[in-house]
Structures are given as C-alpha cells and as structure tokens.
Design a protein around this motif. Structure first.
Motif, PDB file in Angstrom:
ATOM      1  N   UNK A  35     -21.397  66.996  25.712  1.00 46.85           N
ATOM      2  CA  UNK A  35     -22.076  66.923  27.003  1.00 46.85           C
ATOM      3  C   UNK A  35     -22.320  65.471  27.354  1.00 46.85           C
ATOM      4  N   UNK A  36     -22.012  65.117  28.595  1.00 43.74           N
ATOM      5  CA  UNK A  36     -22.316  63.779  29.089  1.00 43.74           C
ATOM      6  C   UNK A  36     -23.311  63.908  30.223  1.00 43.74           C
ATOM      7  N   UNK A  37     -24.233  62.986  30.298  1.00 39.75           N
ATOM      8  CA  UNK A  37     -25.243  62.987  31.339  1.00 39.75           C
ATOM      9  C   UNK A  37     -24.814  62.009  32.425  1.00 39.75           C
ATOM     10  N   UNK A  38     -24.756  62.473  33.649  1.00 38.30           N
ATOM     11  CA  UNK A  38     -24.295  61.653  34.763  1.00 38.30           C
ATOM     12  C   UNK A  38     -25.277  61.776  35.927  1.00 38.30           C
ATOM     13  N   UNK A  39     -25.334  60.769  36.787  1.00 39.70           N
ATOM     14  CA  UNK A  39     -26.220  60.873  37.948  1.00 39.70           C
ATOM     15  C   UNK A  39     -25.709  61.832  39.011  1.00 39.70           C
ATOM     16  N   UNK A  40     -24.376  62.088  39.024  1.00 35.42           N
ATOM     17  CA  UNK A  40     -23.791  62.970  40.025  1.00 35.42           C
ATOM     18  C   UNK A  40     -22.431  63.421  39.528  1.00 35.42           C
ATOM     19  N   UNK A  41     -21.973  64.578  40.012  1.00 38.05           N
ATOM     20  CA  UNK A  41     -20.630  65.057  39.676  1.00 38.05           C
ATOM     21  C   UNK A  41     -19.568  64.372  40.521  1.00 38.05           C
ATOM     22  N   UNK A  42     -19.978  63.602  41.501  1.00 37.44           N
ATOM     23  CA  UNK A  42     -19.055  62.870  42.377  1.00 37.44           C
ATOM     24  C   UNK A  42     -19.474  61.404  42.354  1.00 37.44           C
ATOM     25  N   UNK A  43     -18.513  60.521  42.061  1.00 31.56           N
ATOM     26  CA  UNK A  43     -18.858  59.107  41.954  1.00 31.56           C
ATOM     27  C   UNK A  43     -17.792  58.247  42.617  1.00 31.56           C
ATOM     28  N   UNK A  44     -18.177  57.342  43.523  1.00 32.19           N
ATOM     29  CA  UNK A  44     -17.220  56.358  44.035  1.00 32.19           C
ATOM     30  C   UNK A  44     -16.946  55.317  42.957  1.00 32.19           C
ATOM     31  N   UNK A  45     -15.697  54.911  42.818  1.00 32.85           N
ATOM     32  CA  UNK A  45     -15.351  53.919  41.806  1.00 32.85           C
ATOM     33  C   UNK A  45     -14.539  52.795  42.434  1.00 32.85           C
ATOM     34  N   UNK A  46     -14.561  51.654  41.778  1.00 32.08           N
ATOM     35  CA  UNK A  46     -13.781  50.486  42.173  1.00 32.08           C
ATOM     36  C   UNK A  46     -12.966  50.049  40.970  1.00 32.08           C
ATOM     37  N   UNK A  47     -12.146  49.029  41.160  1.00 31.70           N
ATOM     38  CA  UNK A  47     -11.359  48.515  40.038  1.00 31.70           C
ATOM     39  C   UNK A  47     -12.266  47.997  38.924  1.00 31.70           C
ATOM     40  N   UNK A  48     -13.455  47.535  39.282  1.00 34.62           N
ATOM     41  CA  UNK A  48     -14.377  46.994  38.279  1.00 34.62           C
ATOM     42  C   UNK A  48     -15.047  48.099  37.464  1.00 34.62           C
ATOM     43  N   UNK A  49     -15.277  49.257  38.052  1.00 25.67           N
ATOM     44  CA  UNK A  49     -16.013  50.321  37.354  1.00 25.67           C
ATOM     45  C   UNK A  49     -15.122  51.436  36.827  1.00 25.67           C
ATOM     46  N   UNK A  50     -13.846  51.421  37.200  1.00 24.53           N
ATOM     47  CA  UNK A  50     -12.960  52.543  36.902  1.00 24.53           C
ATOM     48  C   UNK A  50     -12.799  52.781  35.405  1.00 24.53           C
ATOM     49  N   UNK A  51     -12.605  51.714  34.629  1.00 20.57           N
ATOM     50  CA  UNK A  51     -12.325  51.878  33.209  1.00 20.57           C
ATOM     51  C   UNK A  51     -13.464  52.583  32.478  1.00 20.57           C
ATOM     52  N   UNK A  52     -14.684  52.278  32.863  1.00 22.84           N
ATOM     53  CA  UNK A  52     -15.816  52.937  32.210  1.00 22.84           C
ATOM     54  C   UNK A  52     -15.808  54.436  32.416  1.00 22.84           C
ATOM     55  N   UNK A  53     -15.358  54.877  33.588  1.00 24.17           N
ATOM     56  CA  UNK A  53     -15.270  56.312  33.841  1.00 24.17           C
ATOM     57  C   UNK A  53     -14.094  56.937  33.096  1.00 24.17           C
ATOM     58  N   UNK A  54     -12.982  56.204  33.002  1.00 23.74           N
ATOM     59  CA  UNK A  54     -11.807  56.748  32.333  1.00 23.74           C
ATOM     60  C   UNK A  54     -12.132  57.131  30.890  1.00 23.74           C
ATOM     61  N   UNK A  55     -13.017  56.388  30.259  1.00 25.39           N
ATOM     62  CA  UNK A  55     -13.399  56.711  28.889  1.00 25.39           C
ATOM     63  C   UNK A  55     -14.011  58.106  28.779  1.00 25.39           C
ATOM     64  N   UNK A  56     -14.594  58.595  29.877  1.00 27.26           N
ATOM     65  CA  UNK A  56     -15.166  59.948  29.858  1.00 27.26           C
ATOM     66  C   UNK A  56     -14.092  61.026  29.811  1.00 27.26           C
ATOM     67  N   UNK A  57     -12.845  60.663  30.117  1.00 25.91           N
ATOM     68  CA  UNK A  57     -11.787  61.672  30.153  1.00 25.91           C
ATOM     69  C   UNK A  57     -11.446  62.208  28.770  1.00 25.91           C
ATOM     70  N   UNK A  58     -11.988  61.583  27.717  1.00 25.99           N
ATOM     71  CA  UNK A  58     -11.842  62.151  26.379  1.00 25.99           C
ATOM     72  C   UNK A  58     -12.806  63.311  26.168  1.00 25.99           C
TER      73      UNK A  58
END
Length: 306
Positions: A35-58
């Motif tokens: 389980x991961x805790x997130x502020x929302x199920x929908x998140x805008x991302x940019x090139x600067x923040x994208x990699x941090x989200x990709x790690x959640x894909x595991x």
C-alpha cells in the motif's frame, strides 16, 4: 473505431526498448499487496517530478495521460479518465502530463499525438490508446491493465491520505493575541498585535489582526438597536455613522459598510474625512486587500480624495 484499439497489446516495446512480455516488467511478487499513501489518485507531473512517480510502478500500475490544454479531445478525455481511475479505488494511479511543458516525457513515450494514454508497470511502458475513448472503453482497458499488472506481481493499492496537515505554530505574539481573543480580552489582543507590528512593521497578519480586534472592541457591549437608532437620529454625525458601519462590517455586510462611509465622506469636514479614511483603511485590512470589494471601494475613495 476498432475495438482492438482499446485492448492491451502483448508487446510492451516502445521506441528502442526490446519487445517483451508485460509479465516480465516487474519481478514476481514485487509490490504484491503493498500500500502506498498518496495525496490524490490523480497527479499532474513534470519532467522534474516524473521519475519519483515512476518508482511507484513497482507497486501498482500507473496510467499516463499526455495531453494539451489547447486540444479539445484532451480536455474532454481528462475527466472521463479520472472518473474511471476513481472507480478502481486505488488499483491504479493517473499521471497527467502537459505535452508542451514536458517534451522529454512525450519523447520518452514516443507519443505522436495528443491525447495519448500509456501505462507503466514495473518501470516498463505499456501503450494503451490515442485519441477519444468512451467511459465503457476506458473501464475495459483499465480492467485489463490491472489483471496484467497482477500477473507481474504488481498488485498493490494506493490509499488517499485526506487528513489535514498539522497547522504551523503561530508566532508567540500572534498566539498571545489569539488566546486573548478567545477569552474576550480585545485590549490585550490589540496590545500583542501592536507589539508584533513594532518588532516587524511588515507583519501584514498582525496589521490585519489589529484592525479586526479593534473592530470587535468597538462593537463590544453595544446593542445593534442602540447603534442603528443613534445613526438614524444623526445622519451627518461621523461617529454615529462609523459605529453603524462597524456593525455592518462585523455582521458581514461589507458593501453596506463601505457605501455608508464613502457616501458620508463627500460632505464631511476635514476632521471627519480623516476619521472616515482611516476607518476605511482598517476595513480594507479586515476584509482582505485582495478582495474585489476592497478594490472597488479603494478606487471610489481615491476618486473622492482627488
């Protein structure tokens, strides 16, 4: 519109990535039941923040919407896709990418048009569809995506943390003023705010707080009937009109308070004008200097002054 366009492909290769089964996207068991805790199920991302989200894909599959605010189909698709993600109750996360602002992400997924929707499982891209799609079609694709991710051991969930963050502590003098207000000691609150302003003249919160407690102090112990009766009996008496304006403002009748004093200003003597102008400036602080009603009243006051 072919139904094959809304089925998950068996080939997850994108660009120069080798073709591979999506089942090999993440080692078996990785992210299982996590389980991961997130502020929302929908998140805008940019090139600067994208990699941090990709790690959640595991842990759980990600859906990436590459869109443009200038594209009507993108604008229409966004809410439909968001609703579909919400219906899965945390089984997937939706990331939204503005194509013009993040060309690197567009290139990474080799998106040829907007909107383009892709998924990421265990760091591996899975093309989904381009262009329009109905809610029913999207539900079908996302359902397949969840099943495919589970086969890879990526079957965690996201839980939205909707708890309110702990408020930051107030500066000591502000806390002293709040405590005084809570016990009805407006004089003590005013003293605390004046001390804060003396120590830091640019403390806008203290300036606004002082104006508020002075307003509360002026109306304390007086009845509305007495104040309005006195104002009605002396329509040109500045003090009486200031008092009823205080009453209006404290009751939320902001425009009435402004109009009363601005109307009075035109015929007031110099001392009266000074008192009215100072009171209006206090009101602007109480209401908030960015409030459009304040902007309108300030413009009207400026015209009367000049």
């Amino acid at each position: 519109m072919s139904s094959d366009r809304y089925s998950l492909p068996s080939d997850t290769g994108v660009g120069n990535a080798p073709a591979t089964s999506a089942a090999a996207a993440s080692p078996a068991g990785q992210g299982a039941g996590a389980e991961v805790v997130v502020p929302s199920l929908v998140a805008p991302v940019t090139e600067e923040t994208f990699q941090g989200f990709i790690e959640l894909s595991a842990t759980l599959p990600l859906v990436v919407l590459i869109r443009s605010a200038q594209d009507l189909v993108s604008v229409e698709l966004g809410p439909v896709l968001e609703a579909a993600v919400e219906r899965l109750h945390g089984r997937v996360l939706l990331l939204t990418v503005e194509a013009e602002q993040s060309p690197g992400i567009v290139q990474a997924f080799q998106a040829q048009s907007v909107p383009t929707v892709v998924a990421v499982i265990g760091g591996r891209p899975v093309p989904l569809f381009e262009g329009q799609a109905t809610a029913e079609q999207i539900d079908g694709v996302l359902g397949q995506l969840v099943e495919l991710a589970a086969q890879s051991g990526v079957n965690g969930r996201a839980r939205v943390d909707d708890s309110e963050p702990e408020p930051e502590p107030l500066p000591p003098l502000h806390q002293e003023a709040y405590d005084a207000i809570a016990r009805g000691d407006y004089a003590a609150a005013a003293t605390a705010y004046r001390t804060a302003i003396a120590q830091q003249p640019g403390d806008a919160d203290a300036v606004a707080g002082l104006a508020q407690v002075e307003l509360l102090s002026r109306v304390q112990g007086r009845t509305a009937d007495d104040i309005r009766s006195a104002a009605a009996a002396a329509p040109s008496d500045v003090d009486a009109q200031l008092a009823v304006a205080d009453l209006d403002l404290s009751g939320g009748h902001v425009e009435d308070a402004f109009d009363r004093l601005l109307t009075l200003f035109a015929d007031a003597d110099p001392d009266g004008r000074t008192a009215i102008r100072e009171r209006l400036l206090d009101y602007f602080q109480v209401v908030g200097t960015t409030d459009p009603r304040v902007a309108s009243a300030r413009a009207r006051l400026t015209n009367l002054l000049f």
